[in-house]
Design a protein around this motif. Structure first.
Motif, PDB file in Angstrom:
ATOM      1  N   LEU A 347       5.280 -26.733  71.859  1.00 33.11           N
ATOM      2  CA  LEU A 347       4.323 -27.008  70.584  1.00 33.11           C
ATOM      3  C   LEU A 347       3.149 -26.197  70.484  1.00 33.11           C
ATOM      4  CD1 LEU A 347       4.848 -31.050  69.947  1.00 33.11           C
ATOM      5  CD2 LEU A 347       6.211 -29.051  68.889  1.00 33.11           C
ATOM      6  N   SER A 351       3.359 -26.057  66.296  1.00 35.05           N
ATOM      7  CA  SER A 351       3.421 -27.263  66.087  1.00 35.05           C
ATOM      8  C   SER A 351       3.272 -27.477  64.280  1.00 35.05           C
ATOM      9  CB  SER A 351       2.103 -28.280  66.461  1.00 35.05           C
ATOM     10  OG  SER A 351       0.898 -27.749  66.198  1.00 35.05           O
ATOM     11  N   GLU A 354       6.883 -27.086  63.355  1.00 36.36           N
ATOM     12  CA  GLU A 354       7.741 -28.153  63.778  1.00 36.36           C
ATOM     13  C   GLU A 354       7.691 -29.453  62.803  1.00 36.36           C
ATOM     14  OE1 GLU A 354      10.311 -27.084  65.448  1.00 36.36           O
ATOM     15  OE2 GLU A 354       9.536 -25.436  66.454  1.00 36.36           O
ATOM     16  N   TYR A 355       6.260 -29.698  62.945  1.00 32.85           N
ATOM     17  CA  TYR A 355       5.812 -31.047  62.167  1.00 32.85           C
ATOM     18  C   TYR A 355       6.089 -30.638  60.510  1.00 32.85           C
ATOM     19  CZ  TYR A 355       3.514 -33.630  65.450  1.00 32.85           C
ATOM     20  OH  TYR A 355       3.072 -34.499  66.400  1.00 32.85           O
ATOM     21  N   THR A 368      11.715 -37.392  65.217  1.00 30.80           N
ATOM     22  CA  THR A 368      11.282 -37.232  66.767  1.00 30.80           C
ATOM     23  C   THR A 368      11.149 -35.514  66.933  1.00 30.80           C
ATOM     24  OG1 THR A 368      12.005 -39.106  67.296  1.00 30.80           O
ATOM     25  CG2 THR A 368      11.546 -37.649  68.890  1.00 30.80           C
ATOM     26  N   ILE A 369      10.049 -35.052  67.293  1.00 28.20           N
ATOM     27  CA  ILE A 369      10.178 -33.885  67.970  1.00 28.20           C
ATOM     28  C   ILE A 369      10.224 -33.910  69.695  1.00 28.20           C
ATOM     29  CG2 ILE A 369       8.888 -31.428  68.517  1.00 28.20           C
ATOM     30  CD1 ILE A 369       7.330 -32.376  65.723  1.00 28.20           C
ATOM     31  N   THR A 371      10.379 -31.986  73.087  1.00 24.83           N
ATOM     32  CA  THR A 371       9.550 -30.765  73.675  1.00 24.83           C
ATOM     33  C   THR A 371       9.494 -30.902  75.169  1.00 24.83           C
ATOM     34  OG1 THR A 371       7.471 -29.451  73.786  1.00 24.83           O
ATOM     35  CG2 THR A 371       7.524 -31.838  73.132  1.00 24.83           C
ATOM     36  N   VAL A 376       2.373 -35.341  75.424  1.00 24.17           N
ATOM     37  CA  VAL A 376       2.866 -35.549  74.204  1.00 24.17           C
ATOM     38  C   VAL A 376       1.964 -36.454  73.450  1.00 24.17           C
ATOM     39  CG1 VAL A 376       5.332 -34.860  74.441  1.00 24.17           C
ATOM     40  CG2 VAL A 376       4.581 -37.108  74.884  1.00 24.17           C
ATOM     41  N   GLY A 379       1.809 -38.306  67.868  1.00 26.11           N
ATOM     42  CA  GLY A 379       2.319 -37.681  66.425  1.00 26.11           C
ATOM     43  C   GLY A 379       1.339 -38.039  65.347  1.00 26.11           C
ATOM     44  N   ARG A 384       7.230 -38.777  65.771  1.00 27.52           N
ATOM     45  CA  ARG A 384       6.905 -39.087  67.296  1.00 27.52           C
ATOM     46  C   ARG A 384       7.434 -37.848  67.990  1.00 27.52           C
ATOM     47  NH1 ARG A 384      11.300 -41.978  70.802  1.00 27.52           N
ATOM     48  NH2 ARG A 384      10.234 -42.371  72.878  1.00 27.52           N
ATOM     49  N   GLU A 385       6.251 -37.392  69.180  1.00 27.41           N
ATOM     50  CA  GLU A 385       6.473 -36.332  69.972  1.00 27.41           C
ATOM     51  C   GLU A 385       7.279 -37.059  71.420  1.00 27.41           C
ATOM     52  OE1 GLU A 385       3.127 -34.237  70.932  1.00 27.41           O
ATOM     53  OE2 GLU A 385       2.932 -33.804  68.916  1.00 27.41           O
ATOM     54  N   GLN A 386       8.165 -36.597  71.858  1.00 30.48           N
ATOM     55  CA  GLN A 386       8.684 -37.054  72.899  1.00 30.48           C
ATOM     56  C   GLN A 386       9.044 -35.899  74.166  1.00 30.48           C
ATOM     57  OE1 GLN A 386      12.631 -39.065  72.242  1.00 30.48           O
ATOM     58  NE2 GLN A 386      12.681 -40.379  74.334  1.00 30.48           N
TER      59      GLN A 386
END
Length: 396
Positions: A347, A351, A354-355, A368-369, A371, A376, A379, A384-386
């Motif tokens: 990200l 970011s 992506e967001y 969910t992103i 990465t 992480v 978010g 959510r970032e995972q």
């Protein structure tokens, strides 16, 4: 690989439909583990008290099961069935001409629970659907998941070792017969041989391939362009081919042999499938490496491919999302369960993009992103970032 693992998720699905009035159709790319799954399910039946004589298994790649017609096949099966309830397993049955007629007759006239496998989507052809009129239960088997891969190639659990195993997973692939301890050259030759056999055995006998060179060029191009929006016309232009209809035909053949998966675009705002451009992903990243090599600059697109396969493995119907003309990665739907995913190797510096794709979606379904970043955050705006390893190893 040596060690055989239980394909637990698939076995659970087979157990749930045991003895119901459907023909269980197990499909998937050649050598992905369909025969092993069938064998494991037969072992499960024995463990539950089903005697050997009530289990009838026929592998049609063996000479002793070579039949010239569906009538010969039908006669042989009924000899083995008798009057008592039987479990009938037909492995690679599509080799027999008009096999559907024999299977439909057995289903209608005999007391048995039928399971069939095949390495080509012709197994699910319109003729089969017509003959069995909705009385099939389909199970699409993929090569090993990353979790299954780790059962065969254990990790010490540290993040760095899991990264190393993931790197092996995408470079060597997830086909069960691949042994990560042998020479890379042998692995490459094995996978190239498998691709050749798929084209020769699962595509060529059911279609007229007028230009094998064109088929190979298209496959290489698609492997090199996983995750990119494309269409037959643009592919033909890139390959300096004049016939986009030939490209379309060959793409369909590669899909039916499960070498490729086409993912259509879905208009999230308009809630409809779009007719132009699709993304394509390969069924095994090891085959991709064998055919075109592996470059670090493509790690993000390879991860996107892995995430796509994992979502399919988990039972989701997957499309590529688009909203207000902006492309997202995946819309995953399973009944009322709807999820949105973006995939980015990092990200850092991306970011906002992506967001932004997920922020445009105004409903309350999970977003969910995924990465490779280790650190992480929770978010923002419900997104959510995972970490990719956490995603691949989570329970489902």
């Amino acid at each position: 690989m040596g060690k055989q693992i239980l394909r637990t998720k698939y076995l659970e699905r087979l157990r749930k439909v045991k003895d119901n009035d459907t023909v269980k159709v197990i499909t998937g790319i050649r050598r992905c583990g369909k025969t092993t799954l069938m064998t494991q399910f037969m072992d499960l039946l024995r463990a539950e008290g089903v005697p050997d004589e009530d289990i009838v298994y026929m592998n049609f790649e063996l000479l002793e099961n070579e039949f010239r017609s569906y009538r010969e096949l039908h006669e042989e099966i009924i000899k083995r069935l008798g009057k008592k309830h039987k479990y009938l397993f037909l492995d690679e049955v599509q080799i027999i001409p008009e096999w559907e007629k024999a299977v439909n007759s057995i289903r209608a006239g005999y007391d048995c629970d039928i399971y069939i496998t095949g390495s080509n989507a012709y197994l699910l052809s319109s003729e089969l659907a017509t003959l069995l009129s909705g009385r099939t239960f389909d199970i699409y088997v993929l090569p090993l998941s990353f979790k299954e891969f780790l059962e065969v190639n254990p990790s010490d659990g540290t993040y760095s070792d899991l990264e190393h195993r993931y790197d092996q997973y995408v470079r060597m692939g997830s086909m069960p017969m691949i042994n990560t301890n042998i020479d890379q050259t042998i692995i490459r030759e094995t996978l190239l041989g498998l691709i050749s056999r798929i084209i020769t055995n699962d595509i060529a006998p059911r279609s007229e391939i007028r230009d094998m060179n064109a088929m190979n060029r298209i496959l290489k191009f698609m492997f090199d362009n996983i995750g990119n929006l494309t269409n037959p016309t643009s592919i033909a232009r890139e390959l300096s081919m004049s016939n986009h209809k030939l490209v379309s035909s060959y793409l369909s053949l590669l899909e039916r042999a499960y070498l490729l998966s086409a993912v259509p675009r879905y208009d999230i705002a308009g809630k409809k499938l779009l007719k132009t451009n699709e993304k394509y992903y390969c069924t095994d990243t090891g085959m991709r490496t064998a055919l075109i090599g592996y470059e670090r600059k493509n790690v993000g697109r390879v991860l996107e491919n892995v995430v796509f396969l994992e979502l399919v493995r988990r039972g989701y119907d997957v499309t590529t999302g688009e909203i207000n003309g902006k492309e997202g990665d995946f819309v995953a739907v399973k009944g009322s369960d709807v999820r949105y995913y973006q995939v980015a190797w990092t990200l850092a510096g991306t970011s906002e993009r992506e967001y932004g794709s997920l922020k445009r979606i105004k409903d309350n379904h999970p977003k969910t992103i995924i990465t490779a970043d280790r650190n992480v955050s929770d978010g923002e705006d419900g997104i959510r970032e995972q970490n990719y390893l956490d995603f691949l190893l989570e329970e489902w």
